[in-house]
Every structure is written in structure tokens, then in C-alpha cells.
Design a protein around this motif. Sequence first.
Motif, PDB file in Angstrom:
ATOM      1  N   SER A 131      -0.818  -0.025 -14.432  1.00 49.93           N
ATOM      2  CA  SER A 131      -1.985  -0.381 -13.614  1.00 49.93           C
ATOM      3  C   SER A 131      -1.719  -1.602 -12.740  1.00 49.93           C
ATOM      4  CB  SER A 131      -3.189  -0.711 -14.499  1.00 49.93           C
ATOM      5  OG  SER A 131      -3.257   0.183 -15.543  1.00 49.93           O
ATOM      6  N   GLU A 132      -0.639  -2.316 -13.048  1.00 46.70           N
ATOM      7  CA  GLU A 132      -0.313  -3.544 -12.292  1.00 46.70           C
ATOM      8  C   GLU A 132       0.842  -3.325 -11.315  1.00 46.70           C
ATOM      9  OE1 GLU A 132      -1.773  -6.597 -12.616  1.00 46.70           O
ATOM     10  OE2 GLU A 132      -3.252  -5.639 -13.903  1.00 46.70           O
ATOM     11  N   ARG A 161       2.643  -1.484  -7.859  1.00 44.69           N
ATOM     12  CA  ARG A 161       2.401  -0.792  -6.606  1.00 44.69           C
ATOM     13  C   ARG A 161       3.715  -0.515  -5.888  1.00 44.69           C
ATOM     14  NH1 ARG A 161       1.035  -6.031  -4.187  1.00 44.69           N
ATOM     15  NH2 ARG A 161       2.065  -6.103  -2.159  1.00 44.69           N
ATOM     16  N   THR A 193      -0.935   2.733  -5.652  1.00 44.68           N
ATOM     17  CA  THR A 193      -1.243   2.157  -6.970  1.00 44.68           C
ATOM     18  C   THR A 193      -1.588   3.307  -7.919  1.00 44.68           C
ATOM     19  OG1 THR A 193      -3.510   1.844  -6.234  1.00 44.68           O
ATOM     20  CG2 THR A 193      -2.064  -0.075  -6.092  1.00 44.68           C
ATOM     21  N   GLU A 244      -3.920   4.962 -11.102  1.00 48.66           N
ATOM     22  CA  GLU A 244      -5.042   4.953 -12.048  1.00 48.66           C
ATOM     23  C   GLU A 244      -5.277   6.335 -12.655  1.00 48.66           C
ATOM     24  OE1 GLU A 244      -8.295   4.892  -8.416  1.00 48.66           O
ATOM     25  OE2 GLU A 244      -7.705   3.016  -9.421  1.00 48.66           O
TER      26      GLU A 244
END
Length: 402
Positions: free
Chosen positions: A274-275, A277, A304, A306
Motif C-alpha cells: 500500500s506504500e 508506487r 498505486t 489497493e
Amino acid sequence: MENYFFLLSLGMNYNSTINLGNNNNGGSTRLKIGLCFKISESLGKKKKKSTEKDFQPFQLDRSSGVVLKFLLILKFEKNFEVRSERSAKEGEVMGHSAPVWDCRAAAEITQDWNGIDQVVLRNPKGASARISLYGGQVCSWRNEQGEELLFTSSKAIFKAPKAMRGGIPICFPQFGSGGSLEQHGFVKNKIWTIDENPPPMCSDDIEGGSFVDLLYRSSEEDLKFWPYSFELRLRVSLLPDGDLVLRSRVRNVNGKPFGFSFAYHTHLVVSDISEVRIEGLETLDFLDNLCQKERFTEQGDAITFESEVDRVYVSTPNIIAVLDHERKRTYVIRKEGLPDVVVWNPWEKKSKAMVDFGDEEYKQMLCVNGAALERPITLRPGEEWTGKLQLTVVPSSFSLDL
Ligand SMILES: O=P(O)(O)OC[C@H]1O[C@H](O)[C@H](O)[C@@H](O)[C@@H]1O
């Protein structure tokens, strides 16, 4: 008296140390070589064995440019043996203030638990890479602090038809399931050989560092389901700054043309998906494997994560970056001859359905694969194709011009 230590790692549970000491004696050097074997406790049997043997000192003439070679064979139990080869250049042994780093010497051969050879590359700063002859798969890449940079599942299975879940499986001559062959092609489950005399590369293609050349030649068995003869060469290099470079060459040694797709299925370790990119793929078109390969255009600034992602970005730039905010580090991926990039994370539901992947492991893994997929490569008889991937890790503060 100065001592030089050579650590030979012999598979997962064995270590041996070669300790070289020297005495200067006029124009020649007296060498005393001692061998000390250590068997670690992780062998399972608590028993620790240690033996030491000193050889008769012998003379070396300084001007002779000697390269010392060691072949160490440890035999354990029935039919099980561990070999390690190491050579040392004269300068390295003789104790000049800056020992010469011998790149060829920095490659060792060890064996995995299935008895399959692996090549371990090291650089002078302590970075390493491990490449299995099973599939030509890079199984490990560590930085100079010893941190693993490639993900391997705790549930990985070393058995066909899947590649071991992790590292960098070589997908050839097919990627994915969109062809007549098994998913990701068949070379990932074949035993490759070390190519002692690869055809020369042009000088621009030689990166330096320690490296190994591997080769897979199509077999009679392969021809039954893919009727084309080929030679697939892979040079894996570990550069002095720790970069990992994979260069593949496919040669058509068949009487007729053939087409293929190719991918370096690169499993990166991330701190928390989730952190993370990806930069460099924004505004590009992608084929979404989760929507029957429908074509979409990427919106937004960066990619990103999710939910599950399984996409083939097409016609991508030759440099992209994977930023890991939590760990404050960035993987820089440079590629040549590989126009496409596959981005894959199975997320929660699919992770649970995969037998060789931990339920929560999707959080620590991201696949970003340099590939040639959208337009298969075609080779006429005698032609050769080259694809290159270079992986670098830099602190996230490092500024990249993408
Ligand atoms: O399970 P595997 O055969 O190793 O494939 C794992 C994944 O590889 C690629 O990233 C493909 O795009 C995915 O569709 C596939 O699920």
C-alpha cells in the motif's frame, strides 16, 4: 604475516573457510594454505565437525602471474556431495595493500537441496546474487548490507510445471497462458548449463563485474510440443556497485522462422504494497488481464495498489521506478529490447487460492516484469534477439529523470 580469508559458501548449510597466509621472502612469496571445514548446526544433527589440514608451504615467483585454483569437494552421506570452486589471483594472495578483485574468482558453484547447481556471484562490497541452473532463475539478489531484494515465497515449491515462486523466472517462449504452451513457457523448468565459451558480445554489451553465462538448448523432447530449435543464453552480472544485470540472447538455429514472447518475471521485495508506487507507466495503454486483456489508458500520476492488479503496459519507456515509501528506497528498472511491462500483485483473495504463496505475502511482493509480449519477436533462421534488464536500488531521495 598477513592473512587472507576466503569464505566459500557451500549450499545452505555448509561453510568452509580457506585461510591463506603469506611471508615475503625476497622476490618470491611463501604460501601456507590451511583448510578448515565448518559444518553449521542448521544441518539438523547437532554434532559439529571441524578438521584442519596444513599443506607444505610452497614458493611462488612474484613475476609469474599465478592464479591459484581450489576445488573443494565435500562428501556427505550417500550420493551427496558439495563442490565449490574458487581461484585467487596473485595480487589477491600476495598482500598488496589493495587486493585485486578477481571477477571470475567471485563466482562459486554450490548446490541446492535437490542437488541442482547454483552459481553465487559476489562483488567486492559484499553484495551477492544466486542463480539456479534450474530454469536459469535468479533466486536471490542481496545488497551490501545483506538485505534480500528479490521476494521468495515461504511456501515456494521447486517442482514443474510452475517456476519456484520468487526471484526472476525466465518466461520463454510464451508468457502467461495466451498460447499453446504451459503458462510462462517451458524453459523455467529445465536444467540449463553453464556456458564456458559463449559467443562474444559486442563491447557495448559488456558490463563488467562478476558474471555467469548460462545456456539452454532446445531438446528433442521440447521439439515435440514446440517444433523450433533455439539457443537461449543468459548472462547474469553483479556489478561493482551492486546492480543486477540480466542479458538474454535467443538464437534461431531452426530451418524456419519462429515467434516468441519473453519476460523476466521479477519479484521485488516491498515493505508494504500500500506504500508503493510505480513511476514511468502513467498515461500509457495497458491490457488488463483481469478484464479479458481489454485495452485501457492509465490515468493519474503514478500507479498505486489497493486491489489485485494484473496488467501488461505496452510500449513503455526504457526506465521505470518502483518507489517504496516505507523503506525509503527505489528500485530503478532499466531495460532494452523489452517494450512491455507486466505489473502483478495477486492481493488477498488470489493469494489465499495459491498453494505456493502465503496468505499475507502479497503485502511484501510486487512483480514488475520487463517483457516483449504485445508484439511477439520473430527470428528468421540464424537470427538472434537480445533483451536486457538492469536493476538498481537507490535511496528514495535520489532524483531520477524518467
Ligand atoms: O501463477 P503463475 O503461473 O506463476 O503466474 C503468476 C502471474 O504471472 C503474471 O504476472 C501474470 O500476468 C499473471 O496472470 C499470473 O497470475
